[in-house]
Scaffold this motif. Structure first.
Motif, short mmCIF file in Angstrom:
data_model
loop_
_atom_site.label_atom_id
_atom_site.label_comp_id
_atom_site.label_asym_id
_atom_site.label_seq_id
_atom_site.Cartn_x
_atom_site.Cartn_y
_atom_site.Cartn_z
N HIS A 28 -4.76 -6.79 -11.98
CA HIS A 28 -4.98 -6.86 -10.54
C HIS A 28 -6.27 -7.58 -10.15
O HIS A 28 -6.35 -8.21 -9.10
N ALA A 71 1.01 1.27 -10.44
CA ALA A 71 2.09 0.29 -10.34
C ALA A 71 3.30 0.98 -9.73
O ALA A 71 3.79 1.96 -10.28
N PRO A 72 3.77 0.49 -8.57
CA PRO A 72 4.98 1.10 -8.00
C PRO A 72 6.15 0.90 -8.95
O PRO A 72 6.26 -0.16 -9.58
N HIS A 129 0.84 -1.20 0.00
CA HIS A 129 0.00 0.00 0.00
C HIS A 129 0.88 1.25 0.00
O HIS A 129 0.60 2.23 -0.67
N GLN A 177 -0.70 -14.38 3.14
CA GLN A 177 -1.59 -13.39 2.55
C GLN A 177 -2.31 -13.94 1.33
O GLN A 177 -3.38 -13.49 0.98
N SER A 192 1.99 -7.55 -9.34
CA SER A 192 3.00 -6.51 -9.13
C SER A 192 3.95 -6.43 -10.32
O SER A 192 4.39 -5.35 -10.69
N LEU A 193 4.29 -7.59 -10.87
CA LEU A 193 5.20 -7.60 -12.02
C LEU A 193 4.48 -7.25 -13.31
O LEU A 193 5.11 -7.17 -14.37
N GLN A 218 -6.11 -11.06 -8.85
CA GLN A 218 -5.35 -11.40 -7.65
C GLN A 218 -6.22 -12.05 -6.58
O GLN A 218 -7.29 -11.57 -6.25
N TYR A 243 10.26 0.68 -10.11
CA TYR A 243 11.48 0.11 -9.55
C TYR A 243 12.52 1.20 -9.51
O TYR A 243 12.57 2.05 -10.40
N ARG A 256 0.11 -12.12 -5.76
CA ARG A 256 0.40 -10.71 -5.88
C ARG A 256 1.69 -10.42 -6.63
O ARG A 256 1.82 -9.39 -7.28
N THR A 264 -5.33 -8.90 -0.13
CA THR A 264 -5.62 -7.63 -0.80
C THR A 264 -6.16 -7.87 -2.21
O THR A 264 -6.21 -6.96 -3.02
N MET A 286 -4.74 2.27 -1.01
CA MET A 286 -4.79 0.81 -1.09
C MET A 286 -4.10 0.43 -2.40
O MET A 286 -4.29 1.10 -3.42
N GLU A 287 -3.33 -0.64 -2.36
CA GLU A 287 -2.61 -1.04 -3.58
C GLU A 287 -3.58 -1.39 -4.71
O GLU A 287 -4.74 -1.69 -4.46
N GLY A 288 -3.09 -1.37 -5.94
CA GLY A 288 -3.91 -1.81 -7.06
C GLY A 288 -4.22 -0.72 -8.06
O GLY A 288 -4.55 -1.00 -9.20
#
Ligand SMILES: Cc1cc2nc3c(=O)[nH]c(=O)nc-3n(C[C@H](O)[C@H](O)[C@H](O)COP(=O)(O)OP(=O)(O)OC[C@H]3O[C@@H](n4cnc5c(N)ncnc54)[C@H](O)[C@@H]3O)c2cc1C
Ligand SMILES: Nc1ncnc2c1ncn2[C@@H]1O[C@H](COP(=O)(O)O)[C@@H](O)[C@H]1O
Lengths: 257, 334
Positions: free
Chosen positions: B258, A188-189, A39, B284, B252-253, B261, A191, B248, B265, A183-185
């Motif tokens: 999403h 996209a974080p 998150h 999780q 994430s990749l 998933q 790198y 996840r 979460t 909240m995540e999703g």
């Protein structure tokens, strides 16, 4: 121009075996290491996006031990401009205390000329999962707050935030300054780039001590849930197991013949 | 009195809110038979739906505080919390609880802050209920995504807590009640309405709906290796008329979207069969798939948690095993 503050927490890594300290008071991260929660990675991404789009700055903050500088550097490598460590023995800190410590810095920075139009946090911490710091912080600062947000932008004097509600996607519009829990999703974080890492090493981290008398978390002790004994039936190794798998699928009524 | 915030939809009380009611009733019984109340936000000018009243009666609810106010038509956590605080004060709540949904946790965080008391999120059990009013309540809750349990003391005048999903099964009370309906409009300020929903979009039913309602889910994790590594897994899900679910790491990749998933979460699934390929089974992830009736794990590592917790397993490379299963299915079909 919106100056954004993003609050992160150093938490034990998620994959691998979690151990506890002998007194049952804390997680022993020996095998799992330390990280940031998903998150908060998304909150960092949103902070840099909003700062970039409005020509403001993104400041990352954590309340914790000096070891958490590692996570501050990670956030700097991802594009945050400044970092603050609020040094504190956080073992006995509850969400009230963390929120109070963050509020203190927000007020101090405002007095020094930087007012944060947007404060971003994660929705819930990956370790304690209290679901409270963002809301308690908002009340401490008398600012509006929304949680469970996937994406947000600042448009003029409004924070426009989107999340997923029970009846469909929801939009909130809060007047600046506001507090948003991510909240995540939604994003996209990124790198960290090599350049980012190099830059991060050079940023001077502001260090302050938390001037609060903690009310505490109410923790009595931590325990590990009992592990269920394995009942697994191994159907075979490799491709040779395929007929046994399909027999099982047929037995379970999953294949129509 | 124990007050439970209930969330409803077109079908009545949400299952998670029924779980919270059952949990609240258990607590009420342990505290010596204190009354169980429900708080529900309704539409102005409308009675609570009959199905909702019947479900609340089944749970043994004595009173429903039916919040009706034009200002609450659009959701705002602060306004809902204002209503809960009013009920807590006027009806004398010792405990205020809700299901640990995004809304439940958000409203309770506001409520606890306004009452200036602690809150325990994701509670799974009650360890001690003091004999006297004002004695601390000791609860057990999930932390670290369920990998660790925390025993926590709630020592305040009002205990605020959210109940973790699946902490209890919803169960009817020994004797059903006919809940008394108390309509009220909470005391609110303009500030309580600032952070409210201004627009709600169309619900996309297919996004995760297909996944949560599928009879078979074929899951894949980091073991798939790349975005291209899902071909056989997708094919298997098609052959079985199921849906694809992922870990996840995969979302994430950016290998898969999403909405596929599974986990804490992501979506919580409860298919008849979950085939988990190249997924380690981190707690999780497990949180989202543990309700599957049968689990088949495909993994190179015989000690992966997914394998040891599964009912069935095949040990080896998913890129060899899954195509072989697909071929075998094709062969038996013709
Ligand atoms: C707050 C929080 C929330 C989270 N929420 C979620 C969530 O909702 N859902 C979720 O999934 N995770 C979630 N996680 C992440 C979770 O902790 C794990 O990191 C993640 O589930 C691991 O994904 P994985 O099993 O695909 O990858 P890994 O843990 O890397 O496991 C890969 C597995 O594949 C096996 N493997 C490798 N190659 C092959 C092959 N060729 N054939 C067969 N097997 C192979 C390996 O033996 C291993 O078991 C969350 C974490 C946190 C902290
Ligand atoms: N010690 C901390 N330092 C900085 N931010 C924190 C800290 N603890 C919690 N937060 C923030 O508050 C969010 C919610 O935490 P919690 O209420 O503890 O579940 C986290 O995702 C973080 O963004």
């Amino acid at each position: 121009m919106t100056d954004v503050l993003v609050c992160i927490k150093r938490v034990p890594g998620a994959s691998g075996e979690v151990l506890l300290s002998d007194d049952g008071q804390r997680v022993d991260a020996r095998h799992v290491g330390w990280t940031l929660s998903a998150h908060e990675e998304c909150a960092i991404e949103l902070a840099t996006q909003v700062a970039g789009a409005t020509g403001g700055t993104a400041t990352v903050l954590t309340v914790g031990s000096a070891d958490a500088i590692e996570q501050l550097r990670d956030a700097l490598a991802l594009g945050c401009d400044r970092a603050v460590l609020v040094e504190a023995e956080t073992d006995r800190f509850g969400p009230v205390d963390v929120a109070a410590a963050i509020a203190e810095v927000v007020r101090a920075h405002e007095a020094a000329g930087t007012s944060y139009g947007l404060v971003l946090l994660g929705n819930d911490a990956a370790d304690t999962g209290d679901f409270q710091v963002p809301v308690r912080l908002a009340y401490a600062l008398a600012r509006p707050v929304v949680t469970g947000i996937a994406t947000c932008t600042v448009e003029g004097d409004l924070v426009v935030a989107h999340g997923d509600g029970p009846d469909g996607p929801e939009t909130f519009e809060l007047p600046v300054p506001a507090v948003v829990a991510v909240m995540e999703g939604g994003v996209a974080p990124r790198y960290p780039s090599v350049m980012g890492r190099m830059k991060a090493k050079k940023v001077a981290i502001e260090q302050v001590a938390a001037e609060i008398e903690p009310v505490g978390s109410g923790r009595v002790r931590l325990t590990l849930p009992p592990e269920q004994p394995s009942q697994v039936q191994v159907l075979g190794q490799g491709a040779d197991a395929a007929p046994a798998v399909v027999d099982l699928l047929e037995e379970l009524g999953m294949v129509s013949r | 009195m124990i007050a439970v915030l209930v969330e409803t939809d077109a079908d009545g009380v949400l299952v998670v809110s029924q779980e919270a009611l059952t949990f609240g009733r258990g607590l009420a019984e342990r505290a010596g038979g204190v009354p169980l109340h429900a708080v529900a936000v309704g539409r102005p000018g409308e009675e609570p739906p009959a199905v909702v009243l019947a479900q609340l009666g089944e749970q043994g609810v004595a009173s429903v505080h039916h919040v009706v106010d034009d200002r609450l038509t659009a959701y705002s956590a602060a306004a809902w919390a204002a209503a809960l605080v009013d009920v807590a004060h006027s009806a004398g709540a010792a405990v205020v609880l809700a299901a640990g949904t995004p809304r439940g946790n958000e409203v309770l965080a506001h409520t606890a802050t306004r009452l200036d008391v602690a809150m325990a999120a994701n509670v799974v059990g009650i360890d001690a209920v003091g004999a006297d009013p004002g004695d601390p309540l000791i609860v057990t809750r999930q932390v670290v995504g369920g990998a660790v349990l925390e025993q926590m003391q709630l020592g305040d005048t009002v205990a605020v807590l959210s109940v973790a999903g699946h902490a209890v099964e919803p169960a009817a009370a020994a004797t059903a009640t006919t809940p008394e309906v108390v309509e009220f409009s909470p005391t609110m300020t303009d500030a309580d309405l600032v952070a409210r929903v201004v627009r709600t979009g169309e619900k996309v039913p297919d996004a995760s709906g297909a996944l949560t309602s599928a009879r078979v889910v074929v899951g894949a994790g980091r073991g798939a290796g790349s975005a291209d590594g899902f071909k056989d897994v997708v094919r298997l899900s098609e052959l079985l008329g199921g849906a694809v679910g992922v870990s996840r790491v995969v979302t994430s990749l950016g290998w898969r979207p999403h909405h596929e998933q599974v986990g804490q979460t992501g979506s919580r699934i409860s298919p008849d069969l979950y085939i988990a390929c190249g997924i380690s089974g981190a707690i999780q992830h497990w949180a989202g798939c543990s309700s599957a009736k049968t689990i088949l794990a495909v993994n190179t590592d015989p000690d992966a948690p997914m394998v040891t917790r599964a009912h069935y397993a095949v040990i080896g490379d998913l890129h060899e095993i899954v195509p072989a299963i697909n071929d075998e299915l094709d062969a038996r079909r013709t």
